[in-house]
Design an enzyme around this catalytic site. Structure first.
Site, short mmCIF file in Angstrom:
data_model
loop_
_atom_site.label_atom_id
_atom_site.label_comp_id
_atom_site.label_asym_id
_atom_site.label_seq_id
_atom_site.Cartn_x
_atom_site.Cartn_y
_atom_site.Cartn_z
N TYR A 1 -0.28 -0.30 10.67
CA TYR A 1 -0.59 -0.71 9.30
C TYR A 1 0.56 -0.35 8.35
O TYR A 1 1.03 -1.18 7.58
CB TYR A 1 -1.89 -0.04 8.84
CG TYR A 1 -2.24 -0.30 7.38
CD1 TYR A 1 -2.68 -1.56 6.98
CD2 TYR A 1 -2.16 0.71 6.43
CE1 TYR A 1 -3.00 -1.80 5.65
CE2 TYR A 1 -2.49 0.47 5.11
CZ TYR A 1 -2.92 -0.78 4.72
OH TYR A 1 -3.24 -1.02 3.40
N LYS B 1 3.16 -2.84 5.98
CA LYS B 1 3.33 -2.69 4.54
C LYS B 1 4.78 -2.30 4.19
O LYS B 1 5.32 -2.68 3.15
CB LYS B 1 2.35 -1.65 4.00
CG LYS B 1 0.89 -2.07 4.14
CD LYS B 1 0.62 -3.38 3.40
CE LYS B 1 -0.81 -3.82 3.47
NZ LYS B 1 -1.07 -5.05 2.68
N SER C 1 0.85 -1.18 0.00
CA SER C 1 0.00 0.00 0.00
C SER C 1 0.89 1.23 0.00
O SER C 1 2.00 1.20 0.53
CB SER C 1 -0.89 0.02 1.24
OG SER C 1 -1.47 1.29 1.45
#
Length: 306
Positions: free
Chosen positions: A192, A196, A161
């Site tokens: 998060y 990633k 992402s």
């Protein structure tokens, strides 16, 4: 390296006859399912996928059968919050004695959510988004390597992402088996971004170790799948406000994955790199360019997955 013009799956995906694909965590909606349905239309020999819910998987199998009856498909139950479950799914696939694996698509992921730990005690987003995929990759490396030798190429496609750019580094290895409640501003979003970020730098190191396997990390774009719609109201509003004007339809959200999985390699893909939609090469952030972090994450991961 850039792809000129728009990507059109109908015209730009070549004939996939004979190829074998594997994808993780495919439900009844979302990028994983849509990717499989599109790949099936182009005639690969076999598509294997994992997921937590057999009922959902049966629905996907049924849809593939309708649109591509000659494509072999197989489902392996897997809970990516458990490394034992990941190992079990990998063992089940390998027990069929496959002769090739052309593309491994690491698709599963969670975003945000409350603090928590996986069944093995890792921070939950890190465990699911990074460590489970890394274990799948590790288990399938010998088959991918053999495929590359015998058939000319093999690929690992990691769905990361643009959120990885939020993580300033470095990874705090001593805290990855905690809920990381003190990770800093943004809390759940920092965790998060960290997961990633780990995908990106591990992919770069993986490419260094296995030069005959093409490894890419791709950002699919902003797609309002259940990752977004399943968020609490305020988080959902936050995501939509910070990505206003950027969202694309579900089908278009698969284009970068499909590009990375199928486009002819010659001059198109640089192994170990990051690509934004569609096929747009991105320089690593400064933090993700630290080769020392690549090596340390590789060594830490090897220790965890022994």
């Amino acid at each position: 390296m850039e792809t000129k013009g728009a990507f059109n799956p109908e015209k730009d995906i070549p004939d996939l006859a004979g190829k074998v694909f594997s994808s993780q965590e495919v439900g009844t909606s979302g990028l994983g399912k849509q990717t499989i349905l599109t790949l099936a239309k182009h005639g690969p020999k076999h598509i294997a996928f994992t997921g937590r819910n057999k009922k959902n998987a049966d629905s996907v199998l049924s849809e593939v059968k309708k649109i591509a009856p000659h494509v072999e498909t197989a489902y392996y139950e897997c809970d990516q919050s458990s490394l034992a479950s990941v190992n079990g799914a990998a063992n089940a696939f390998l027990s069929t004695e496959p002769t090739r694996l052309d593309v491994l698509i690491c698709n599963a992921g969670i975003m945000g959510g409350p603090m928590g730990l996986t069944k093995d005690g890792y921070e939950i987003q890190f465990g699911i988004n990074f460590l489970a995929h890394t274990l799948f990759t590790k288990r399938f490396i010998p088959l991918l390597d053999r495929t590359a030798t015998e058939f000319g190429e093999a690929r690992v496609v990691n769905l990361t992402s643009s959120g990885y750019t939020m993580f300033p580094g470095p990874l705090s290895f001593d805290e990855l088996k905690t809920t990381q409640k003190n990770i800093g501003m943004g809390g759940k979003w920092a965790r998060y971004g960290q997961s990633k970020f780990a995908q990106v730098i591990f992919g770069s190191q993986l490419a260094k170790h296995y030069s005959n396997i093409t490894v890419v990390s791709i950002h699919p774009g902003v797609v309002h799948t259940n990752l977004v719609e399943g968020q609490p109201f305020l988080d959902r509003i936050f995501v939509k406000m910070t990505t206003i004007g950027q969202s694309v339809p579900l089908e278009q959200g698969t284009y970068n994955t499909l590009w990375a999985a199928t486009i002819p390699l010659q001059g198109s893909i640089e192994s170990g790199s990051v690509y934004y939609p569609v096929g747009q090469h991105q320089k690593h952030t400064k933090a993700a360019s630290d080769a020392g972090q690549w090596k340390r994450l590789w060594e830490w991961t090897e220790q965890q997955l022994e």
